[in-house]
Design an enzyme around this catalytic site. Structure first.
Site, mmCIF file in Angstrom:
data_model
loop_
_atom_site.group_PDB
_atom_site.id
_atom_site.type_symbol
_atom_site.label_atom_id
_atom_site.label_comp_id
_atom_site.label_asym_id
_atom_site.label_seq_id
_atom_site.Cartn_x
_atom_site.Cartn_y
_atom_site.Cartn_z
ATOM 1 N N ARG A 130 115.724 67.772 9.614
ATOM 2 C CA ARG A 130 115.795 69.236 9.684
ATOM 3 C C ARG A 130 114.747 69.777 10.649
ATOM 4 N NH1 ARG A 130 114.287 70.703 4.427
ATOM 5 N NH2 ARG A 130 113.890 68.501 4.105
ATOM 6 N N HIS A 142 112.846 66.043 -3.173
ATOM 7 C CA HIS A 142 113.092 66.103 -1.737
ATOM 8 C C HIS A 142 114.526 66.559 -1.497
ATOM 9 C CE1 HIS A 142 113.407 65.039 2.470
ATOM 10 N NE2 HIS A 142 112.113 64.757 2.496
#
Lengths: 252, 659
Positions: free
Chosen positions: B273, B257
């Site tokens: 994000r 990740h």
């Protein structure tokens, strides 16, 4: 930019921490509970999760404790840190004195050392308070879902954030005297389902579940629960609100 | 030894296991769930950002449907997944979200009118329609064409887990907590349950069942730096492997990740994000557009993680006393957004970093996050090699994700696969093959073997230390079987792990305390974890190509011609020190979406010889059926609905889509 990474040119030597840990193994009833002292060197960013694992890896492989997420979201690691219920995984040692006392949460069945059986108690409470949506209407999952006001969904989530860590029970004056008290965790759940229009139970139904001294009327308003809740749930408001609603129902 | 009977034994009390158990229970089967921890503490709770389902309620999700979700998932997988499974999944995900809504999950909802979102670093006004007001909304996630990720603030997994767990309590399903399955009861062709160890007392119990399902999650803890919970040690997969008959598939497909906080490795959601957060380097420069002009920060996780590591290697990392990292900047989202939609992120930053993410940047570096590989199953969830054994969720290689999973697709997989596999389990129990025919002698033998395994460890006074071996393994995996891999390092990792396996047979215990003995448990588990680590490392060594999250700097191209196949790792002999690897080819001629460029990342794949032929067939079919509705067209390309339980086959209703 970030203060914890801004270090003075010459760092002072790390603190030496002493952890007094309450030890007891129910599989060895002949050995009385004792406080055992462990010393370790503090490291930067050290949490009690890191400290306890270091002690188990290097000093005493038999030490029992519970961690799962180690990120403050699963509620496994509640214990008494210097006498106060807290999530150990997100407790930084730098926020504590160099002499730290750790004990298991009171009230719950002791599994060993710092490990307690919160799971069994929470399951029992869920069964007793029926903490699930009670809907009469059948929903077709092929169809567009029923709308809900965005702010209502957010308000439900506010109460849904409880992680069943047990801190509120450990800090509860009533629970010390009434082992059948549902506590803030239970009352908060009733508040959560009461707020949710998908749950078709009435206030009369909820009164059946919490309208007595083991429920909302048992609370003495000491509100230790509110002070220690690691998710900062509005327990004081929820309990007061529920009590007013339920009391009115009791008089009718 | 005590013997407990049930129709269905589910090993694992996370979302996948709970949902599968519910499905079987609703079909009248008696179900028992085993869980290492109270089920609401399962790692499912850590899923923060959301669950993908093509509801298409919000403006930015408009036009979304199963077809788009399917294609995003296949591209994300780098064509490594099973397209039938991806179809079953994309079709069922909207139903799963709606079911969860009915069970009380407080999904965030569409607010009619204008709101401001941060897109590509800029504030953008988005207008939501009044017809969608109050329906389930979605946020943006990596590798998706539409805003498809349904969410509950950033506590999605928590809200889902509590709703499903409460449903299983309502259904009266007993969960036996703090119980660990230590071996499967089987006769070489049929599984009859498991030998289980009580983690509080150390006692062994036999659970005998007509159907057994492993839903024990991933194995991230074989890595040093991982977002996974401490219980994600992969023991469920390991006991399947140890049967010698059941294969673990694509174990080398490990996801890293992009945004784990540094150095603790705790996850901060992709929603950061998705909602507009940016990645910055030591100079404060936003570097992702330099590498990925199309998707920028929102390319798939494998691509973003790789670009971040490359950027650090190029000297642009931020150095602190723990090593190097990059910055995640969500300050531009504003305090109100962070307090409402990213509050777990805020708490994590406060507690573990002592920072306020609405004012300060978050130090991040990629960490192990997800296991695409696992126990190989059919689309029904039936495990290869043993009848009566099923698997679902992260523990399984159902093969939805291939070589890279999209964010929001795993928490969706848990419930979707639970819905599907739970029905298959009930079907099996209702069929003649589901009759219980186990002999008590077999149960006794399996129990004796498991007991002997523990007492041999307890007796051994060898020189090795289990926590040291664990650390060595974790370090080897993170350093040599990480984001960027190379044949030499992989060979060295395999050699190291082989020697660790030999050493793990010489662990001496310091503590002989009765009852729960954490040291004994660790010594037992580390031997299993080492086998998984070898499956990962050896699978990665043999796979001389790059696909999705498996990136080989010495073989940087995706090679469909030689490697469009699934690795199957077996461990037939307990004495062997590395797995036996076999391969299972993927059939290009049956693909609805033949291999091509993903739309991000490298575009230099070596084609499979069948690809152009299949592409021509697909193009011709599409043209021929140009006037047909999309479902008819889709069915002609890849029929999948017959694989689903009858009640999950119906079309999904959407706003603005004709019924």
């Amino acid at each position: 930019m970030i203060s914890i990474f801004r270090r003075p040119a010459s760092s002072p030597p790390p603190r030496r921490l002493t952890l007094d840990i309450l030890r007891y193994n129910p599989a060895e009833p002949e050995r009385a509970p004792t406080l055992q002292a462990f010393t370790i060197d503090e490291a930067e960013g050290m949490t009690l999760f890191i400290a306890l694992n270091e002690i188990r890896a290097h000093q005493d492989p038999s030490l029992q404790f519970d961690f799962v997420c180690r990120a403050g979201i699963c509620g496994s690691c509640a214990m008494l840190v210097d006498g106060r219920p807290a999530l150990a995984c997100r407790t930084l040692t730098r926020d504590l004195n160099s002499h730290i006392t750790l004990a298991p949460l009171p009230f719950f069945e002791l599994i060993g050392d710092l490990s307690v059986n919160t799971g069994q108690w929470m399951r029992g409470t869920a069964e007793r308070l029926q903490t699930w949506i009670h809907a009469v209407d059948r929903v077709s999952i092929d169809e567009i879902e029923a709308p809900m006001a965005p702010e209502l969904a957010e308000a439900i989530y506010e109460l849904d954030r409880c992680i069943e860590c047990g801190c509120c029970i450990a800090a509860c004056g009533t629970a010390q005297m009434r082992p059948d008290f549902v506590g803030a965790v239970g009352l908060n759940k009733i508040a959560r389902f009461r707020l949710d229009p998908r749950d078709q139970r009435s206030d009369e139904d909820f009164y059946e579940l919490i309208g007595d001294d083991s429920g909302v009327f048992g609370c003495m308003s000491l509100l230790g629960c509110h002070d220690v809740c690691p998710k900062q749930l509005s327990l004081q408001t929820q309990i007061a609100f529920l009590r007013r609603k339920m009391a009115r129902l009791g008089f009718d | 030894m005590q013997i407990i009977h049930s129709d269905v034994l589910i090993i694992g009390g996370g979302l996948a296991g709970l949902r599968a158990g519910l499905a079987a229970r609703k079909r009248g089967q008696e179900v028992i769930i085993l869980s290492l921890v109270p089920p609401k503490r399962s790692h499912s709770a850590a899923a923060q950002g959301g669950m993908q389902a093509s509801l298409a309620n919000s403006t930015r999700g408009s036009g979304d449907n199963e077809d788009v979700h399917f294609e995003d998932t296949v591209r994300g997988s780098d064509w490594g997944n099973d397209q039938i499974v991806a179809r079953m999944f994309a079709h069922t995900a909207p139903k799963a979200v709606r079911e969860l809504a009915a069970w009380g999950v407080p999904w965030n909802r569409v607010q009619a009118g204008d709101h401001t979102a941060i897109i590509d670093g800029q504030p953008v006004t988005i207008s939501e329609s009044t017809t969608a007001h109050g329906l389930i909304t979605a946020r943006d996630f990596g590798g998706t064409k539409k805003w498809r990720t349904c969410y509950v603030s950033d506590g999605t997994g928590h809200a889902m887990l509590y709703a499903v767990s409460d449903q299983s309590i309502a259904a009266g399903i007993p969960v036996h907590e703090r119980m660990e399955a230590v071996s499967l009861i089987h006769d070489g062709s049929r599984c009859h349950g498991a030998i289980v160890r009580n983690l509080m007392t150390g006692e062994l119990v036999a659970y005998v069942a007509r159907a057994t399902c492993i839903a024990t999650g991933g194995f991230g803890r074989i890595y040093q730096s991982t977002t996974n919970a401490v219980i994600n040690e992969g023991i469920g997969a390991a006991i399947a492997l140890e049967t010698g008959i059941v294969p673990l598939a694509n174990m080398e497909a490990v996801q890293f990740h992009p945004t784990a906080i540094f150095p603790a490795g705790i996850l901060v959601t992709e929603g950061c994000r998705g909602d507009g957060g940016l990645l910055r380097d030591v100079d404060g420069h936003r570097f992702m557009p330099d590498y990925e002009p199309e998707k920028k920060e929102l390319a798939s996780r494998d691509v973003v993680s790789r670009r971040m590591e490359a950027h650090i290697q190029s000297g642009k990392g931020v150095r602190n006393r723990f090593g190097e990292h990059l910055w995640l900047d969500i300050t531009l989202l504003g305090e109100q957004h962070i307090n409402g939609k990213l509050r777990e992120v805020k708490e994590i930053c406060q507690h573990f970093l002592g920072i306020d993410p609405s004012r300060q940047w978050i130090p991040v570096r990629p960490a192990q996050h997800y296991s695409m590989g696992g126990i190989r199953t059919t689309p029904d969830g039936a495990v290869y090699g043993l009848q009566g054994l099923f698997s679902c969720g992260e523990a399984a290689c159902w093969d939805l994700h291939g070589f890279n999973r999209l964010g929001g697709n795993s928490v969706a997989e848990t419930v979707v696969s639970g819905m599907i596999v739970g029905e298959a389990i009930a079907d099996f129990c209702a069929s003649p093959a589901g009759e219980l025919t186990v002999s008590t002698a077999l149960i006794r033998d399996c129990g004796r073997q498991a007991a002997e395994e523990f007492s041999a460890i307890a007796r051994c006074s060898g020189p090795e230390n289990a926590s040291q071996l664990l650390r060595d393994m974790q370090q080897t995996m993170s350093q040599q079987v990480g984001i960027v891999r190379h044949g030499d390092a992989l060979q060295s990792a395999v050699d190291t792990l082989k020697s660790l396996i030999l050493r793990s047979r010489q662990i001496g215990l310091r503590c002989s305390r009765p009852g729960a003995n954490p040291e004994l448990l660790l010594a037992w588990r580390v031997r299993k974890m080492l086998k998984l680590a070898l499956c990962v490392a050896d699978g990665a060594l043999q796979r001389t190509e790059s696909r999705g999250a498996h990136f080989r700097s010495d073989h940087p191209q995706r090679n469909d011609a030689d490697w469009l196949k699934r690795t199957l790792a077996y461990w037939p002999d307990a004495e062997q020190t590395r797995p036996t690897l076999r391969y299972e080819a993927l059939d290009v001629l049956r693909m609805e979406l033949p291999p091509g460029w993903r739309g991000y990342g490298a575009r230099d794949a070596i084609d499979h010889p069948d690809t152009s032929r299949r592409q021509a067939e697909v193009d011709a079919l599409r043209q021929q059926l140009a006037s047909a509705d999309r479902n008819t067209r889709q069915a002609a390309l890849l029929a999948f609905r017959h694989h689903l339980p009858a009640h999950l086959r119906g079309d999904n209703a959407r706003l603005g889509e004709a019924p």
